[in-house]
Design an enzyme around this catalytic site. Structure first.
Site, short mmCIF file in Angstrom:
data_model
loop_
_atom_site.label_atom_id
_atom_site.label_comp_id
_atom_site.label_asym_id
_atom_site.label_seq_id
_atom_site.Cartn_x
_atom_site.Cartn_y
_atom_site.Cartn_z
N ASN A 53 0.35 10.86 5.98
CA ASN A 53 -0.91 10.48 6.64
C ASN A 53 -1.96 11.58 6.61
O ASN A 53 -3.15 11.30 6.69
CB ASN A 53 -0.61 10.02 8.08
CG ASN A 53 0.01 8.66 8.08
OD1 ASN A 53 -0.67 7.66 7.92
ND2 ASN A 53 1.32 8.60 8.24
N THR A 61 2.17 -8.59 12.34
CA THR A 61 2.48 -7.31 11.73
C THR A 61 1.52 -7.06 10.60
O THR A 61 0.62 -7.85 10.38
CB THR A 61 3.94 -7.27 11.24
OG1 THR A 61 4.25 -5.92 10.91
CG2 THR A 61 4.15 -8.16 10.05
N THR A 83 0.87 -1.19 0.00
CA THR A 83 0.00 0.00 0.00
C THR A 83 0.91 1.24 0.00
O THR A 83 1.29 1.70 -1.05
CB THR A 83 -0.98 -0.01 1.20
OG1 THR A 83 -0.25 -0.26 2.41
CG2 THR A 83 -2.05 -1.07 1.00
#
Length: 384
Positions: A379, A179, A145
């Site tokens: 972000n 994870t 991603t």
């Protein structure tokens, strides 16, 4: 040089239209024979449908034959519809492979709270078998991603059996049982009971020792699938090699943290227990203050003392020692050192802190990354 899967494993990857970028986002791995397997999934109470279903299959104990992965959409916080879509994905992939749906594991990663575009997903699944090859590179790329690069690792055992691992993860990394994604495939024959008994400690020393930002994902999972096509191997040798592959992948995840410019490694010894050593190391790696200091090449060891102190690990301050890039800076009290020289040594791809808690003989290591302005930018712009 291209990476190939162990004997009996093949994989396919394609762009199904899940990611707006048009990059590959749907992939699968299948085995020519049934696999023994071990699994670790997030303990988040908002776990995604794929984690919930895989956990149910794990409890059932049956062998598996395939793994289906989509990227770009986490299928998390999507309610009953999301659970049904996840099950439909497994059923569809099983149908085209002539494998029972309960023999297909699933994994989804991407934005939380969006329904999967199932028309595109199911159409893509129909065509995946046409793309199956022994190559692992396309699969490693398709599961990404925000990663900036694929993450792979491998090991070859004395018998010739191989382990190939792939992982993805860059942000929302502070695993709790696993994870983001870590998948290992091996043609070694390993008894399921032994594999499952050994897997949790391996995960704890590798993926649970990684942190980027302190946030545990809804979709975290780690898997190992063993199809036995290369025959039996010495169990101890296999487990050592598997941990080495997992450790390599964990370090790659930390080094590729969102906005990262450096790998942060923290080694802790002199702890009462391994759990306390790992807690102290991981707390250092997740500290925004210490991560910022690492980014700015600031040997501010006080932030190490702070992080260790809040980790919950027992410490004898009179015996506590800290070094930065090999330079001792604290030993029961401040030590004289050349701050400019240590700062210069921190301008490296890896910054290493070594700590002795002074209360025992146990040790542990954790990995993280520096905290840069790019982390905030990435972000802040993630969904917009």
């Amino acid at each position: 040089m291209s990476l190939t899967f162990p004997l009996g494993f093949t994989a396919a990857a394609m762009a199904a239209g899940i990611k707006p970028s048009g990059k590959t986002d749907l992939s699968g791995v299948t085995s020519a024979s049934n696999c023994t397997w071990a699994f670790a999934g997030t303990r988040s109470t908002t776990a995604a449908a794929c984690v919930t279903r895989n956990r149910e299959l794990y409890a059932g104990g049956q062998p598996v034959r395939a793994l289906l992965v989509n990227a770009g959409n986490a299928n998390a916080a999507t309610g009953r519809r999301g659970a049904a879509d996840n099950a439909d994905m497994a059923d569809a992939f099983g149908s085209v492979l002539n494998v029972p749906a309960r023999g297909v594991l699933t994994a989804s990663t991407g934005i939380i709270g969006h329904l999967l575009p199932m028309d595109r997903v199911l159409s893509g699944i129909e065509h995946l078998p046409d793309e199956l090859t022994e190559g692992a590179d396309a699969f490693a790329s398709a599961i990404m991603t925000t990663d900036t690069r694929p993450k792979t690792a491998q090991a070859t055992l004395s018998t010739g059996a191989r382990i190939v691992g792939t992982a993805k993860g860059s942000g929302m990394i502070h695993p709790d049982m696993a994870t983001m994604f870590a998948f290992a495939f091996t043609d070694a024959a390993v008894e399921q009971e032994a594999l499952r008994a050994a897997f949790p400690p391996i995960v704890n020393r590798t993926f649970n020792a990684v942190t980027v930002d302190g946030d545990t994902s809804t979709n975290d999972m780690a898997l190992v699938l063993a199809n036995g096509q290369a025959g039996e191997v010495p169990l101890e040798e296999f487990l050592t090699a598997l941990e080495g592959v997992m450790r390599d992948l964990a370090q790659q995840i930390a080094a590729d943290g969102e906005g990262a410019t450096k790998l942060l490694t923290v080694q802790v010894s002199g702890a009462r227990t391994e759990a306390e050593a790992l807690a102290a190391a991981r707390t250092c790696c997740v500290s925004p203050l210490l991560k910022s200091a690492v980014h700015g090449n600031d040997p501010n060891w006080g932030r190490v003392i702070m992080a260790v102190g809040r980790s919950g690990a027992a410490v004898d301050v009179g015996r506590l020692t800290v070094s930065v890039q090999g330079q001792p800076v604290f030993a029961g009290g401040p030590l004289p050192y050349d701050a400019a020289q240590v700062s210069a040594s921190m301008k490296a791809e890896e910054v290493r802190f070594v700590i002795d808690l002074g209360v025992g003989k146990a040790s542990g290591e954790a990995w993280g990354c520096d905290l840069s302005a790019d982390y905030v930018r990435i972000n802040a712009e993630y969904t917009t």
